[in-house]
Motif scaffolding. Sequence first.
Motif, PDB file in Angstrom:
ATOM      1  N   VAL A 152      54.753   2.905  51.739  1.00 12.99           N
ATOM      2  CA  VAL A 152      56.262   3.414  53.097  1.00 12.99           C
ATOM      3  C   VAL A 152      57.292   4.393  51.480  1.00 12.99           C
ATOM      4  O   VAL A 152      58.035   5.023  51.480  1.00 12.99           O
ATOM      5  N   SER A 153      56.714   3.490  49.907  1.00 11.90           N
ATOM      6  CA  SER A 153      58.298   3.961  49.916  1.00 11.90           C
ATOM      7  C   SER A 153      58.193   5.697  49.240  1.00 11.90           C
ATOM      8  O   SER A 153      59.518   5.876  48.535  1.00 11.90           O
ATOM      9  N   ASP A 154      57.098   6.297  49.429  1.00 14.57           N
ATOM     10  CA  ASP A 154      57.323   7.863  48.739  1.00 14.57           C
ATOM     11  C   ASP A 154      57.530   8.223  50.195  1.00 14.57           C
ATOM     12  O   ASP A 154      57.378   9.298  50.636  1.00 14.57           O
ATOM     13  N   ARG A 196      59.099 -12.148  56.301  1.00 18.71           N
ATOM     14  CA  ARG A 196      58.599 -13.129  56.510  1.00 18.71           C
ATOM     15  C   ARG A 196      56.840 -12.907  56.796  1.00 18.71           C
ATOM     16  O   ARG A 196      56.199 -14.048  56.706  1.00 18.71           O
ATOM     17  N   VAL A 197      56.493 -12.660  56.845  1.00 22.96           N
ATOM     18  CA  VAL A 197      55.169 -11.223  57.127  1.00 22.96           C
ATOM     19  C   VAL A 197      54.833 -12.261  55.337  1.00 22.96           C
ATOM     20  O   VAL A 197      54.990 -11.891  54.415  1.00 22.96           O
ATOM     21  N   GLU A 198      53.612 -12.827  55.866  1.00 26.59           N
ATOM     22  CA  GLU A 198      52.124 -13.067  54.649  1.00 26.59           C
ATOM     23  C   GLU A 198      52.046 -12.022  53.986  1.00 26.59           C
ATOM     24  O   GLU A 198      51.174 -11.416  54.764  1.00 26.59           O
ATOM     25  N   VAL A 199      52.474 -11.782  53.217  1.00 23.65           N
ATOM     26  CA  VAL A 199      52.168 -10.182  52.897  1.00 23.65           C
ATOM     27  C   VAL A 199      50.974 -10.185  51.023  1.00 23.65           C
ATOM     28  O   VAL A 199      50.237 -11.294  50.793  1.00 23.65           O
ATOM     29  N   ASP A 200      50.103  -9.146  51.652  1.00 26.42           N
ATOM     30  CA  ASP A 200      48.586  -9.271  51.546  1.00 26.42           C
ATOM     31  C   ASP A 200      48.947  -8.571  49.725  1.00 26.42           C
ATOM     32  O   ASP A 200      49.557  -7.635  49.477  1.00 26.42           O
ATOM     33  N   PRO A 219      55.093  -4.557  49.918  1.00 25.19           N
ATOM     34  CA  PRO A 219      55.212  -5.531  51.255  1.00 25.19           C
ATOM     35  C   PRO A 219      55.461  -5.192  52.645  1.00 25.19           C
ATOM     36  O   PRO A 219      54.252  -4.602  53.708  1.00 25.19           O
ATOM     37  N   MET A 220      56.011  -3.564  52.070  1.00 24.13           N
ATOM     38  CA  MET A 220      56.193  -2.423  53.405  1.00 24.13           C
ATOM     39  C   MET A 220      55.002  -2.125  53.810  1.00 24.13           C
ATOM     40  O   MET A 220      55.070  -1.491  55.154  1.00 24.13           O
TER      41      MET A 220
END
Length: 485
Positions: free
Chosen positions: A144-146, A166-170, A176-177
């Motif tokens: 996403v950052s790109d 709030r998502v449980e981050v992988d 995270p996004m």
Amino acid sequence: MKIFNTLTNHKEPFVPLVPSRVGIYVCGVTVYDECHVGHARSAIVFDVLRRYLMYRGYQVTYVKNFTDVDDKIIKRAADEGITCDTVVGKYMHAYSRDMKRLGVGIPDVEPRATEHMSDIIRMIQAILDKGLAYRIDGDVYYRVSDCPAYGRLSRRPVADMQAVARVEVDTRKHDPMDFSLWKAAKPGEPAWDSPWGRGRPGWHIECSAMSVRHLGATFDIHGGGKDLIFPHHENEIAQSCTATGQAFARYWVHHGFVTIDEAKMAKSLGNFFTVREIVEQSNCPEPVTAEVLRYFLLSTHYRGDVNFAPAPMAAAKAALDNIYDLFIRLSEPPRHDSAPGTSFRNTLTAFQKTFEEAMDDDLNTPRVLAECQHLRAEVNQGQQGLSREERRDVRETFRRCGAPLGLFQLDEHTWSFRELSFGAASCRTAADQDCTDEWIQEQIQQRAQARAQQAFAIADSIRETLASRGIILEDRPDGSTRWKR
RNA sequence: GGCGCCGUACCCAAGUGGUUAAGGGGGCAGUCUGCAAAACUGUGAUUCAGCGGUUCGAAUCCGCUCGGCGCCUCCA
């Protein structure tokens, strides 16, 4: 025509990419359960948009997908000890059955994710080739950052979303996004071969692949419920633009929720009514109940939330009863077959103009319905003086303007005037079915005789017997009697 | 915590800068009717959650407050 575009947050003039042609893609259902009123609203809103664009002379290509590979389907199959194919087949059938009941037109294309694996894989590869995706253990993620435009549709800064995710981050993900384009196969799950090993597509990529496949890289309208704005549609834009290098959908159309006691109707909350139970447990014929549901849903603007409850459904029923009541009177021979007047024709012309103005204004269906009721009152006032031809014109006007909304198309004699209610207690009884037209006519004859002899007690008891079976009598001024169910 | 939507008569619901604030349901009264039903007629907000501001003028624009809801996780 003007339409509200979520992308710009404004009502904008609708100008298609190619003159007189419109491509629409709508996110359809994941086929793992019966569809509820919320799904019905989505289907009806876009059915109305599609039909009105056609009414306006556009050649419309309407694409609505079935998501047939997904976590919920896999879970459902596991819970019931059946295959995913069985789950998918069962609920695709249920969906189509309910749409038919509701008078929703079949889309021009109903693509399925599982039938577009090569498109999906090609699109993911294109994103990898451009360096906006990365692989981890057989999974593929979008970076996403790109993507500088990320967050534009939902108008939320990426930084804010990360701060309170709030998502449980992988933890394997770079950020995270980032979201998955491809998921590596787990034992027992449906899987397809790919350059990254066996697996299945992430949720968002299927819509990108199928819309681009059937409508081209850039197309006119993309729609869905407002809950899809983020992350689903935001992710679709990122993927599609990256993969094709071109703009994606031009107008984003999102409708509001159906609520119960003001809370969003949702499977997870358990506060939903299925289309099936509404139609099958109603004491009115299916097409009547379906039209009432349509009228009810269209009596609120599509972008607002609409609260589903018995009272407003009853109000919608009463409003439609008034219209069909008029149709019955219009179908009867005029008392004096007078010559058509020009002022009346002007009334109908003005109505149609107002109808189009309201629909052109971002599908203002509540205003259309108000105008329909206004026309009904106007016609009722002068009804007795209308010629045969004028009566036909009124019915034709309602039919023509009602067509894009899916309203006023039933034969007035098949309409049911009884109170609409749900639940086993109020279901159609077997006795109702025994009332043949001949038997009813016979009863009316007997009542007429009783009335002629001033035997009103007998006449009233006949009327009550009929009423108890859902037959309503109305005495005309000339002494004859009209009946309706 | 971030972003956003909504609050109009008893209920539902349009209107979003300017003559009397659509329409439906429900209520009440009347015409019609043997009585009904249907239809018709009359009857509804000096006011648009509250408070300020902008403006010649605001339900409509701006700010704040209160209340309801949604998205940020699968979702139509």
